[in-house]
Design a protein around this motif. Structure first.
Motif, PDB file in Angstrom:
ATOM      1  N   SER A  79     -30.767 -27.410 -20.840  1.00  0.00           N
ATOM      2  CA  SER A  79     -32.064 -27.884 -21.332  1.00  0.00           C
ATOM      3  C   SER A  79     -33.102 -28.012 -20.211  1.00  0.00           C
ATOM      4  CB  SER A  79     -31.902 -29.225 -22.045  1.00  0.00           C
ATOM      5  OG  SER A  79     -31.344 -30.195 -21.175  1.00  0.00           O
ATOM      6  N   GLU A  80     -32.660 -28.395 -19.009  1.00  0.00           N
ATOM      7  CA  GLU A  80     -33.609 -28.535 -17.903  1.00  0.00           C
ATOM      8  C   GLU A  80     -34.184 -27.186 -17.500  1.00  0.00           C
ATOM      9  OE1 GLU A  80     -34.011 -30.633 -13.485  1.00  0.00           O
ATOM     10  OE2 GLU A  80     -32.028 -30.084 -14.263  1.00  0.00           O
ATOM     11  N   ASP A  81     -33.306 -26.167 -17.364  1.00  0.00           N
ATOM     12  CA  ASP A  81     -33.786 -24.820 -17.037  1.00  0.00           C
ATOM     13  C   ASP A  81     -34.693 -24.280 -18.124  1.00  0.00           C
ATOM     14  OD1 ASP A  81     -32.583 -24.576 -14.560  1.00  0.00           O
ATOM     15  OD2 ASP A  81     -30.740 -23.700 -15.353  1.00  0.00           O
ATOM     16  N   PHE A  82     -34.338 -24.622 -19.375  1.00  0.00           N
ATOM     17  CA  PHE A  82     -35.134 -24.139 -20.503  1.00  0.00           C
ATOM     18  C   PHE A  82     -36.549 -24.714 -20.461  1.00  0.00           C
ATOM     19  CE2 PHE A  82     -36.080 -24.485 -25.235  1.00  0.00           C
ATOM     20  CZ  PHE A  82     -36.577 -23.196 -25.314  1.00  0.00           C
ATOM     21  N   ILE A  83     -36.684 -25.988 -20.152  1.00  0.00           N
ATOM     22  CA  ILE A  83     -38.002 -26.621 -20.068  1.00  0.00           C
ATOM     23  C   ILE A  83     -38.847 -25.959 -18.977  1.00  0.00           C
ATOM     24  CG2 ILE A  83     -39.210 -28.744 -19.395  1.00  0.00           C
ATOM     25  CD1 ILE A  83     -37.021 -30.292 -20.892  1.00  0.00           C
ATOM     26  N   TYR A  84     -38.225 -25.693 -17.836  1.00  0.00           N
ATOM     27  CA  TYR A  84     -38.956 -25.035 -16.751  1.00  0.00           C
ATOM     28  C   TYR A  84     -39.367 -23.607 -17.151  1.00  0.00           C
ATOM     29  CZ  TYR A  84     -38.269 -28.645 -13.194  1.00  0.00           C
ATOM     30  OH  TYR A  84     -38.331 -29.812 -12.471  1.00  0.00           O
ATOM     31  N   THR A  85     -38.494 -22.919 -17.898  1.00  0.00           N
ATOM     32  CA  THR A  85     -38.821 -21.562 -18.352  1.00  0.00           C
ATOM     33  C   THR A  85     -39.964 -21.593 -19.349  1.00  0.00           C
ATOM     34  OG1 THR A  85     -36.485 -20.947 -18.062  1.00  0.00           O
ATOM     35  CG2 THR A  85     -37.869 -19.422 -19.297  1.00  0.00           C
ATOM     36  N   LEU A  86     -39.939 -22.565 -20.251  1.00  0.00           N
ATOM     37  CA  LEU A  86     -41.059 -22.748 -21.181  1.00  0.00           C
ATOM     38  C   LEU A  86     -42.362 -22.978 -20.411  1.00  0.00           C
ATOM     39  CD1 LEU A  86     -39.662 -25.064 -24.022  1.00  0.00           C
ATOM     40  CD2 LEU A  86     -40.735 -22.827 -24.353  1.00  0.00           C
ATOM     41  N   LYS A  97     -42.702 -31.235 -24.951  1.00  0.00           N
ATOM     42  CA  LYS A  97     -43.164 -31.421 -26.336  1.00  0.00           C
ATOM     43  C   LYS A  97     -42.793 -30.207 -27.192  1.00  0.00           C
ATOM     44  CE  LYS A  97     -47.136 -34.320 -25.062  1.00  0.00           C
ATOM     45  NZ  LYS A  97     -48.628 -34.381 -25.019  1.00  0.00           N
ATOM     46  N   GLU A  98     -42.941 -29.011 -26.612  1.00  0.00           N
ATOM     47  CA  GLU A  98     -42.615 -27.799 -27.373  1.00  0.00           C
ATOM     48  C   GLU A  98     -41.118 -27.718 -27.647  1.00  0.00           C
ATOM     49  OE1 GLU A  98     -43.696 -24.317 -29.473  1.00  0.00           O
ATOM     50  OE2 GLU A  98     -44.807 -26.060 -28.735  1.00  0.00           O
ATOM     51  N   LEU A  99     -40.313 -28.198 -26.706  1.00  0.00           N
ATOM     52  CA  LEU A  99     -38.867 -28.225 -26.909  1.00  0.00           C
ATOM     53  C   LEU A  99     -38.509 -29.095 -28.112  1.00  0.00           C
ATOM     54  CD1 LEU A  99     -35.969 -27.606 -26.108  1.00  0.00           C
ATOM     55  CD2 LEU A  99     -36.086 -29.494 -24.460  1.00  0.00           C
TER      56      LEU A  99
END
Length: 366
Positions: A3-10, A69-71
């Motif tokens: 989830s952390e990597d995903f937020i940074y990718t977003l 927020k988008e997550l």
């Protein structure tokens, strides 16, 4: 991806003017989006395409806050997210330099081992265009292709409704986030599309709807498929942009010819005249150029002990029986038939189980 990597990718995806091509360069250089945000500015500036303005945007903390927020929106609405380095990401889109780093989807999409085509054209489709589009998809149904389009008025929705009627998977590529639908009048088709495919977008739920988004959306329509078909188009239009993008991806492009005086044939005729598209007059043209074959089990179901052939089909059959393996042009010349008609006849004969295509665009009797 955690989830952390995903937020940074977003966050990386949503940085203004960075673009997917540059974002991919950064990820490949530093490993993950998270590492990019923690990298020194001096090292980032060494990457081609990254300037001081983009660097300043990268270190704006609001991007991470907005990504969080988008997550929440993604999780709450059960949206599927495909990352460009993962196996779930559409295979053909992986080969597009400017393909999105993250692709959002909803529905029942399955592109594995599928023939995929995009169908685009004018929003002001004519009765002739509707009839051609519906017949094309009906004839292609036995090959089970996925039909990609933009869910817009005209050619787009005609193609997607025809796909649903014929039991084919269809995917609408949207120019906005998955929290809305445009045009609103097409909301009634959403459940059928999701049951028989779904929707793709690389826009966030917070992205304002803008007509300029259509141009960005078109690269996904072209990138997902092995061929783009333009049914009808005026001299200028979004469908021609999609065709141009498909050509830049080295994909096949087809256009339906029309009378020079018809407004919505001008774009197609120009594509053909400039040799930027193949002529498409029937499903056989598509199957021939793409070298599509009817699956063996489908052939065996259709094959009969005594196959009934039309006069011209019989002529082709007898020539192949005597001469052996032959190309389309050879068959057309020796049987005194136009090439476009020969291609159509050969597809019909293949579906009847009388002949089969071979590598090198050859045909032989079964």
């Amino acid at each position: 991806m955690n989830s952390e990597d995903f937020i940074y990718t977003l966050a990386l995806q949503h940085i203004p003017n960075l673009g997917d091509t540059t974002a991919k360069k950064l990820i490949r250089q530093f490993g993950t989006a998270r590492e990019i945000f923690k990298e020194k500015k001096a090292n980032l500036l060494k990457i081609d395409g990254v300037g001081k303005v983009r660097i300043q945007e990268l270190f704006d903390p609001n991007h991470l806050k907005n990504a969080e927020k988008e997550l929440l929106f993604i999780e709450k609405n059960n949206i599927t997210v495909d990352y460009f380095q993962e196996n779930s990401y559409p295979e053909k889109l992986k080969h597009c330099l400017d393909g999105p780093i993250l692709l959002f989807s909803r529905g029942n999409i399955d592109l594995s081992k599928k023939k995929i085509i995009s169908i685009v054209g004018t929003r002001q489709i004519t009765s002739h265009g509707i009839a051609f589009c519906e017949k094309l998809i009906e004839d292609l149904a036995i090959l089970d292709p996925v039909i990609i389009s933009g869910f817009a008025y005209g050619v787009d929705i005609t193609a997607q409704k025809a796909a649903v009627r014929n039991g084919l998977q269809t995917i609408g590529c949207l120019a906005h986030g998955l929290n809305q639908i445009y045009p609103k009048s097409h909301k009634k088709y959403m459940s059928d599309i999701e049951d028989n495919g779904g929707f793709y977008t690389d826009f966030w739920s917070t992205d304002n709807f803008d007509r300029n988004n259509f141009l960005k959306r078109n690269r996904i329509i072209a990138g997902l498929s092995e061929a783009t078909i333009v049914i009808e188009s005026a001299e200028k239009g979004g469908a021609l942009v999609t065709a141009d993008i498909a050509n830049s991806y080295d994909r096949e492009v087809f256009a339906v010819p029309g009378r020079p005086t018809d407004k919505f044939s001008i774009g197609c005729n120009n594509l053909i005249k400039s040799q930027n598209a193949h002529v498409l007059t029937s499903s056989a043209d598509l199957a021939y150029i793409l070298n599509w074959e009817v699956e063996q089990e489908e052939r065996s179901v259709q094959k009969q002990l005594f196959v009934e052939l039309e006069n011209d089909e019989q002529k082709l059959y007898e020539f192949l029986k005597v001469q052996g393996k032959s190309e389309l042009d050879t068959l057309s010349l020796n049987c005194n038939l136009p090439t476009f008609k020969t291609a159509s006849l050969l597809l019909n004969m293949e579906l009847k189980g009388a002949i089969r295509p071979l590598p090198g665009k050859l045909f032989e009797v079964i």
